[in-house]
Design an enzyme around this catalytic site. Structure first.
Site, short mmCIF file in Angstrom:
data_model
loop_
_atom_site.label_atom_id
_atom_site.label_comp_id
_atom_site.label_asym_id
_atom_site.label_seq_id
_atom_site.Cartn_x
_atom_site.Cartn_y
_atom_site.Cartn_z
N PHE A 1 3.03 9.26 4.42
CA PHE A 1 3.73 9.77 4.13
C PHE A 1 5.20 8.69 3.41
CE2 PHE A 1 2.62 10.42 8.40
CZ PHE A 1 2.70 12.82 8.02
N GLY A 2 4.57 7.79 2.54
CA GLY A 2 5.06 6.98 2.33
C GLY A 2 4.74 5.38 1.72
N ASP B 1 -11.11 9.00 13.42
CA ASP B 1 -11.06 8.57 11.63
C ASP B 1 -11.65 7.26 12.15
OD1 ASP B 1 -11.01 9.01 8.82
OD2 ASP B 1 -9.11 8.93 8.84
N GLY C 1 1.02 -1.55 -0.47
CA GLY C 1 0.20 -0.27 0.42
C GLY C 1 1.09 1.74 0.07
N GLY D 1 0.91 5.02 2.04
CA GLY D 1 0.27 6.02 2.85
C GLY D 1 0.36 7.53 2.68
#
Length: 983
Positions: free
Chosen positions: A631-632, A745, A627, A629
């Site tokens: 940030f990376g 969230d 996957g 995200g």
């Protein structure tokens, strides 16, 4: 840096000889980039400054590749499309094998580069080759391609990835590769589908079969038995998506006289046989049988050997048993006319264990013998004896008896020979004397002395006596049915003194003589004798008074003890105050652990060190990108720390070129996770902070995000299983709430699922701690809010509480019961907020239990103080799971509102042009081929279908069956969901 030179170094420094080995008839290649050579003809977009084709001479031949390296330019969107690939009519799944090289972004010195280390694979179906026409919107994304290993420039390695393109239904398709800023070269693209090769399994022949796709993971194939093999049912087997045969059903077996060998049935060799249809091998002819010929089904017994009627043809042939051994007759003690016969089994049983015995009795007077007849009894029987003994009774004294014992087995009936042993015996015993008189010698109030005489005998013998006496009952005892009880004494002499009798009581006596052998004679007549009265009445009165006094004292002592115990119990109850119930609960004594916000630390690195363990990067092995995200990239990998076993983990990475603030925000999530320890909260394994590439390492959840897992398994799980998953999520949220923590969230996309279908709360990027003010809220000044999952007060005032998390949990419940459906479907955020403020709430999903939907509505109450707490939610879900019948009542369901069904027109308002277009609109395009094969090619035919018709064309999954059925209902009703909202 000269990036053109980098390209040349990158694409000419790699040498690899491609050898593609296809398993025998398992892979059918549709496209081979290497084999095509210069005849590729692939389309690039844009034509300039996009993908380029290069070549390299390898072993005298040219090796072509497509490459691109525009890392110095922003906003890259470069496409490379293959030529039209023809699909096999039954191959709905194909495999795409890629061999490529990706340049490590860290190898570039410039910090201003917009560099990626991944590129994307897309696919688009078509019924004909569209030539150079190219529309990005027709392509659907298949996967993000990333290298398994990223090496330095001088030690480049070729990466190999294989991706699956599933649910293909048209005549052909295109593949496309999108670059968004990577330095990448593609050396080989090989497209193939898998087949299960023609084979022989369990003596059944099966033809070559194309492997199934995602919706037909196991394709059933019928076969036929090989020669000289049979099966009760037609043999079947399943072909997997990997081109392997599995689960053979109704196996074939060889006929009698044949055995399985080298996937065929061959005749039994001489001296071997097989008597039945089975999968067993031929067996050697058993002992005591004649040799057989080829293909024998049995072996014949030799002379003198037999098989019993119930013996199978495979049994050894048996001989007759020999005679019983050591036949002995023993006189029974203390009995007249009884003896016991015993013997040992035959020395030779003929190889059998079913040996039985028959006993014949003859009575002989002189030389004449005749059967004993029914008067003589044999116990337990005289035939079919399994034990080696028998008791004979009712024999007459001074007569000779002959007993013959015959041993028999299951094959004795086939021969006239008999195996017997005989014994002659006679009974001789002495008659006991007869008691003639009994008289009283002496008496007292508690004893009697008696003596008796016997008849005179010609020859004196030692005699014993059996004396019986009892108390004589009065009329009242006889009327009440009192049971008479005798006392029996065996005496060596003809006199006795009996003590411990009752005063002034009549006793009855009778006596019989016993012979030396223990045989009894006849009893004498019963005679009466009485004991004398008591010597003094005074003594008796004194005893009565003393007994009464002792009894009264005991009763008084018992009363005092009872009173003391009752008083002590009352005092104990009085001392126990209302505090006891409080302090008796261990939960009241446990200190409550409270979450600490890492943002309150002056140095965020301090929070990371306090709450997370540092891991050396050498202990981490990245395996595959799973996957991407904020940030990376996110990798699946292995954690192998010292003194710990190998563990599968998920690895979050920080992309190159990050700022210090991005690094701190990235690691703050680890500072949050490190404070939690609960089975329904994602577990933090540790962090990497002391090296260039920061990483967060968590436990690996095999089934990924909950929303995607539910979509992939639509209709495959029961309501009970779904409620069990919700219970786990609620337990995790209760734990967070108890720690004064708000998630902010909570959504199905942020719930991860492991291999045991256990759900765990994750993604703490938006989470914040509760403040200490009375309302316990957290106020933000901005930032993104997930509108579809957020409560009205949180949207309006940016105030988040555990009650707002409860609202989000209600949305998660709806997602789970709707198998990953998007909340509020395709409504805009503005439409969602307006509908909620006007008291609209999501309707019940299909087949949602009424109790579960009522809990959702409680979570969506406008007044947050009236919403249930997470502890209440866990209790409610526990009760539902303990009483599965409570899930049978289904909430009211309106298909026009509960799922986003299309009308008879598409998104642009025009009528559906084909059945395929309609199926694609409800995300059921995988069944296009089923409708086509069934001859349903127009929407008019679709409107005539019923549930049974849908099932008959091959739609088996309950969720898919209902979605298609309800869609047809919506088509008939001509009412869209938007019109319902307008009402």
């Amino acid at each position: 840096m000269d990036y053109r030179r980098v390209k040349r170094i990158l694409f000419v420094s790699v040498f690899m000889n491609f050898v593609f080995i296809s398993l025998q008839k398992k892979e059918e290649v549709l496209l081979d980039m290497v084999a095509s050579g210069a005849e590729l003809g692939w389309l690039t977009s844009p034509v300039e400054h996009g993908w380029e084709i290069g070549q390299r001479a390898v072993n005298g031949s040219l090796l072509y590749n497509y490459y691109i390296c525009n890392v110095e330019e922003r906003e890259q969107d470069n496409w490379l499309r293959t030529t039209f690939i023809q699909r096999h009519p039954t191959a709905s799944r194909v495999f795409v094998e890629l061999r490529f090289v990706v340049r490590d972004c860290n190898s570039f010195n410039a910090d201003s580069l917009i560099c990626k280390e991944t590129f994307n694979l897309y696919a688009s179906e078509a019924d004909a080759d569209i030539g150079t026409a190219f529309r990005k919107g027709l392509f659907r994304k298949v996967a993000t391609i990333a290298p398994d290993e990223i090496s330095s420039l001088g030690e480049m390695k070729m990466n190999i990835e294989t991706k699956v393109v599933d649910n293909l239904s048209r005549k052909g398709f295109y593949l496309a590769f999108q670059d968004i800023g990577a330095c990448v070269a593609i050396y080989s693209v090989r497209v193939y589908y898998k087949t299960c090769p023609a084979t022989v399994k369990s003596l059944a022949e099966f033809p070559e079969t194309v492997a199934g796709g995602e919706n037909q993971a196991l394709r059933e194939v019928a076969g036929s038995c090989v020669s000289n093999a049979v099966s009760e049912d037609q043999p079947r087997i399943y072909c997997t998506t990997d081109g392997e045969w599995v689960v053979p059903v109704s196996q074939c077996q060889c006929r009698p006289g044949f055995e399985a060998m080298n996937d065929a049935c061959q005749e039994c060799q001489s001296g071997f046989f097989k008597s039945s249809v089975s999968s067993e091998a031929c067996k050697p002819c058993p002992k005591n049988t004649q040799p057989s010929g080829h293909g024998a089904t049995s072996c014949t017994c030799m002379d003198g050997f037999y098989r019993a009627t119930e013996d199978p043809k495979t049994a050894v042939c048996s001989g007759l048993p020999s005679a019983p051994q050591s036949l002995v007759a023993t006189t029974a003690q203390m009995s007249i006319g009884r003896l016991q016969l015993s013997w040992r089994p035959p020395a030779d049983t003929g190889g059998r264990s079913d040996i039985t015995y028959t006993v014949v009795c003859e009575r002989c007077e002189g030389r004449a013998c005749q059967p004993c007849g029914e008067k003589v009894r044999l116990d337990p029987s005289n035939t079919d004896l399994k034990e080696t003994r028998v008791t004979v009774s009712e024999l007459e004294p001074h007569l000779n008896y002959t007993f013959t014992v015959e041993a028999r087995s299951g094959v004795s009936q086939f021969s006239n020979k008999r195996a017997t042993s005989s014994i002659n015996t006679a009974l001789h015993y002495t008659d006991p004397p007869k008691v003639t008189a009994m008289h009283l010698v002496d008496s007292s109030s508690t004893s009697l002395s008696l003596q008796w005489s016997v008849s005179h005998r010609s020859k004196p013998v030692a005699t014993r006596y059996e004396l019986m006496y009892r108390k004589k009952e009065n009329d009242e005892e006889i009327a009440n049915g009192k049971v008479t009880t005798y006392t029996v004494l065996v005496l060596e002499k003809n006199l006795v003194q009996i003590s411990d009798l009752s005063p002034s009581t009549v006793y009855l006596f009778k006596v019989q003589a016993l012979s030396p052998e223990g045989n009894p004679g006849s009893y004498s007549l019963e005679q009466e004798f009485s004991t004398l009265p008591q010597a003094s009445q005074k003594t008796g009165n004194t005893a009565v008074v003393l007994g009464a006094a002792i009894g009264g004292g005991v009763m008084l002592f018992i009363v005092v003890v009872v009173l003391l115990l009752r008083k002590r119990r009352r005092n104990s109850h009085t001392r126990q105050g209302p505090e006891d119930a409080y302090f008796s609960s261990p939960d009241q004594l446990k200190p409550l652990k409270t979450y600490v916000d890492p943002h309150t630390y002056e140095d965020p690195n301090t929070a990371v060190l306090k709450f997370a363990s540092e891991i050396h990067p050498s202990h981490i092995t990245k395996q595959k990108v799973i996957g991407a995200g904020e940030f990376g990239e996110v990798y699946r990998g292995i954690l192998k720390a010292p003194s710990r076993k190998e563990t599968a983990v998920a690895i979050k990475t920080l992309k190159p070129g990050y700022t210090e603030k991005q690094r701190q925000d990235f690691l703050s999530e680890a500072s949050i996770m490190g404070q939690f320890s609960h089975q329904n909260i994602i577990r933090l394994e540790g962090v990497v902070t002391k090296f260039k590439h920061a990483m967060i390492v968590t436990e690996y959840m095999e089934n990924g995000a909950l929303d995607k897992y539910l979509k992939d398994h639509d209709g495959e799980m029961s309501s009970f299983q779904l409620v069990g998953m919700l219970r786990g999520i609620a337990a995790g949220m209760k734990y967070l709430s108890d720690m004064s923590y708000v998630h902010r969230d909570l959504a199905a996309r942020n719930i991860l699922v492991n291999s045991n279908l256990e759900c765990k709360v994750s993604d703490f990027g938006l989470s914040r701690v509760l403040e200490d003010d009375p309302e316990g809220t957290y106020t933000t000044s901005g930032g993104k809010i997930p509108i579809r999952w957020t409560s009205p007060e949180a949207i309006a005032y940016r105030k988040f509480t555990s009650a707002s998390d409860v609202w989000s949990f209600g949305i998660v419940m709806w997602e789970v019961m709707a198998f990953g459906e998007r909340p509020y479907w395709d409504m805009s955020n503005h439409e969602v907020m307006k509908a909620i403020n006007e008291a609209f709430r999501l309707p019940a999903p299909m087949d949602c239990p009424s109790a579960v939907y009522q809990l959702m509505l409680q979570c969506w109450l406008q007044d947050r103080s009236k919403r249930p707490r997470f502890g209440d939610i866990v209790s409610i879900l526990d009760k539902l799971l303990k009483s599965p019948d409570s899930l049978k009542a289904i909430a009211d369901f309106d298909p026009r509102v509960s799922i986003r069904l299309p009308s008879t027109s598409g998104s642009d308002g025009s009528p559906f042009r084909s059945v395929a277009e309609w199926l694609e609109s409800i995300k059921m395009s995988q069944y296009s081929e089923n409708f086509s094969i069934a001859g349903i090619v127009s929407m008019e035919q679709v409107l005539q279908m019923k549930s049974e018709d849908i099932r008959n064309i091959g739609v088996r999954l309950p969720g898919h069956l209902k979605r298609i059925a309800y869609s047809i209902l919506g088509l008939k009703d001509q009412t869209s969901t938007l019109s319902v909202f307008a009402v």
